[in-house]
Design a protein around this motif. Structure first.
Motif, short mmCIF file in Angstrom:
data_model
loop_
_atom_site.label_atom_id
_atom_site.label_comp_id
_atom_site.label_asym_id
_atom_site.label_seq_id
_atom_site.Cartn_x
_atom_site.Cartn_y
_atom_site.Cartn_z
N ILE A 84 5.15 -4.83 2.32
CA ILE A 84 4.17 -5.42 3.25
C ILE A 84 4.44 -6.91 3.43
O ILE A 84 4.44 -7.42 4.55
N LEU A 85 4.69 -7.60 2.31
CA LEU A 85 4.82 -9.06 2.37
C LEU A 85 6.14 -9.52 2.98
O LEU A 85 6.23 -10.63 3.49
N LYS A 105 2.11 1.04 -11.15
CA LYS A 105 2.63 -0.34 -11.05
C LYS A 105 3.80 -0.40 -10.07
O LYS A 105 3.89 -1.31 -9.24
N HIS A 130 -2.00 2.71 -0.51
CA HIS A 130 -1.36 1.50 -0.02
C HIS A 130 -0.95 1.62 1.43
O HIS A 130 0.00 2.33 1.74
N ALA A 152 2.63 0.11 -6.42
CA ALA A 152 1.89 -1.08 -5.97
C ALA A 152 2.86 -2.22 -5.67
O ALA A 152 2.77 -2.87 -4.62
N SER A 153 3.82 -2.41 -6.56
CA SER A 153 4.81 -3.47 -6.34
C SER A 153 5.63 -3.19 -5.09
O SER A 153 5.88 -4.07 -4.27
N HIS A 197 3.54 -3.83 -2.03
CA HIS A 197 3.36 -5.28 -1.91
C HIS A 197 4.61 -5.93 -1.31
O HIS A 197 4.53 -6.69 -0.34
N ASP A 198 5.76 -5.57 -1.86
CA ASP A 198 7.01 -6.18 -1.38
C ASP A 198 7.33 -5.77 0.06
O ASP A 198 7.81 -6.57 0.85
N TRP A 228 14.77 -3.76 -3.27
CA TRP A 228 13.71 -3.46 -4.25
C TRP A 228 14.25 -2.53 -5.34
O TRP A 228 13.99 -2.74 -6.53
#
Lengths: 367, 367
Positions: free
Chosen positions: B365-366, B355, B282, B358-359, B362-363, B315
């Protein structure tokens, strides 16, 4: 000389006795750990590299008790004291420090002050006496610090008078010399001086106290002084390898030992005076000093260890009583014992001590 | 820079998470003390000034594990390592010792080797790489000892190859130089080398290992070597103030940590490889090294701490998961985290780690 087998057997005999004259009740590791649980539950986390509520709050408590601004919990007194002298030496730009020939630094630390810290010693005072003001006039070299010990362990817990202490402090101040206190067993000195620990501590620029001797902790020491001094001490602690990730078992036990034993100090001191008097009534024993000013004294018996100790072991077994530790020092014709009065001695009435010591003297004399 | 308030809040958040990627489960002081009770009950008495069955038996156990004749339990690694180098320096009549620029001695000990022990350092090797045999050819001064660290903590737990290690040992031997191992986190190195700890330890003249990092002890270290070397170390321990009346809570916890965690080391190492791989899938995260050879790696995220850490805290709260400790180092545009895999990571399946990471990516990056 006693064989190591005899020593082991003697210590086993003492451990099996229900009553003891000296120190605090022996506890197993399990008992010690369990005793810490209630206090441990009061804090959310352990100390971490010298920081956190548990240790910092305790440091503040002891600093205040000793009349100083700041304090630092340390693994040992050897670390605390050599560090203190090193700091004073660097501050005063002088590597000479003075202490008594029976100081822990001179006898029990493998010359750390010299080999590790590059300090030179100036021995001051007569071998079997407390340092007095006149002794200081014999010092003719520049000093960074003078170390005094209260009470002086190796000479039976003797203390200088308060007037003497004040005179020595005045001298140190006039010379621009730091005054450091080896207060490993300071806790019981308030009685003799009729001064608070803070009043005694305030005479000194830095103080070391111990938590496992009279206070029955696990291990550990505290160094107190000005905030600036303690900041320096934190750096030296790191260098010496004493800044541990945690010291929480030692801190908990020290805190608890302080709470439990400080209120009993007057009783320990009174008991020591009584016990010493009982021994002094019976030839062939006498104490040093004759009237102990604190909870520590030495007992001298004029027999060789080889002759005496088997009889003491037999007596201890018979009377279920630990009366003497192994001799601290000995000659061919005498033994010298260190008697440190703690919770054990309080459990036996003065009347029963009188009977025990009379019986002991009788058996030792008649044997 | 993160404020100290934020740091405290972040650590509280981590402590509240049910799952964690790094280290061992956090335990309260009470839990720690209670966990020692079964082992404490197996010994009749605590260690006393470094003697007694509890400590001497444990020293023998660890000496044998590391392929050495003797060992000494010590309060800290700082004490163990500077002492080791001092002993080698005196033995070789040379006060120069070599280590990597990221060595603990260089970064975290207030220059104890120099200020306290009078040693001079020769820094060897490139800043972000393991020391290799060729680096040793750049040394043109006489040395008493060369210190190697396995794994090298500050560069993410990297290890030299076995062949490299053997070549360096051969070089040290040819030069008459002592080879000392900083093995604070040695325990997980067997996997990569496919050698026993004794085979690794035997390459070195002296070894230091730690008990509270990977092994989850309370505090404490061991120094191993020849019987003669350890005899010397006992004297230095006294000088440094590390010869305590007892270290029993640390010894019990170390012994227990060894028993509990050594069998899990292969699992920790395998998990570290898996987790690192997941992070490396990632962007914007990558690990140092890319394929960790032991249970330790660094994770780099290309964001400033100020930008990144509030998101990580959020997070963590949302997913009830401690994924990152506070950054170990940082620049204006990146943060570097030390991930040390212990029992915590094993509690979550690889699928669930996939999982979670990845989450997380994702969080982050976004956001």
């Amino acid at each position: 000389m006693l064989s190591s087998d005899f020593k082991k057997q003697y210590l086993r005999t003492l451990a099996n006795c229900d009553n003891s004259l000296f120190r605090h009740p022996q506890r197993t590791m399990t008992e010690r750990l369990q005793s810490l649980l209630p206090l441990a539950a009061q804090y959310s986390e352990a100390d971490c590299y010298g920081q956190g509520e548990l240790v910092n709050e305790f440091e503040q408590q002891v600093a205040a008790m000793l009349g100083h601004e700041a304090a630092l919990f340390l693994p040992s007194g050897t670390m605390a004291q050599t560090m203190a002298l090193r700091i004073w030496a660097e501050k005063k730009h002088c590597n000479q420090v003075a202490f008594h020939p029976t100081s822990h630094l001179q006898l029990h630390e493998q010359n750390a002050y010299q080999v590790l810290h590059g300090l030179d010693s100036c021995l001051v005072g007569k071998l079997n006496e407390v340092i007095n003001r006149a002794d200081l006039d014999t010092i003719h070299i520049p000093l960074a610090a003078l170390l005094l010990e209260l009470p002086m362990r190796e000479i039976g817990g003797q203390l200088p008078t308060w007037k003497e202490l004040e005179a020595q402090q005045k001298w140190a101040k006039s010379q621009g010399i730091a005054l450091h206190l080896d207060g490993a067993r300071l806790w019981s000195c308030s009685e003799y001086y009729q001064k608070t620990l803070a009043e005694i501590g305030s005479l000194f620029d830095s103080v070391y106290v111990s938590f496992y001797k009279d206070l029955d902790g696990i291990a550990g020491a505290m160094l107190t002084g000005s905030a600036e001094f303690i900041d320096e001490a934190r750096i030296w602690t790191r260098r010496l390898g004493g800044n541990l990730i945690t010291l929480f078992p030692d801190i908990l036990a020290a805190k608890q030992g302080l709470t439990d034993n400080i209120p009993l100090m007057p009783d320990f001191v009174a008991k020591a005076a009584t016990i010493a008097k009982l021994f002094n009534q019976h030839f062939p024993t006498h104490t040093i000093p004759l009237c102990p000013p604190c909870n520590l004294f030495h007992l001298v018996i004029e027999q060789s260890a080889k002759e005496l100790m088997p009889k003491v072991m037999k007596w201890s077994e018979q009377y279920n009583m630990a009366l003497l530790p192994l001799p601290r020092t000995q000659t061919d014709t005498s033994c010298r014992f260190e008697i440190s009065i703690g919770q054990n001695a309080l459990k036996v009435s003065n009347h029963d001590w009188q009977k025990a010591i009379a019986s002991f003297a009788h058996d030792i004399i008649l044997d």
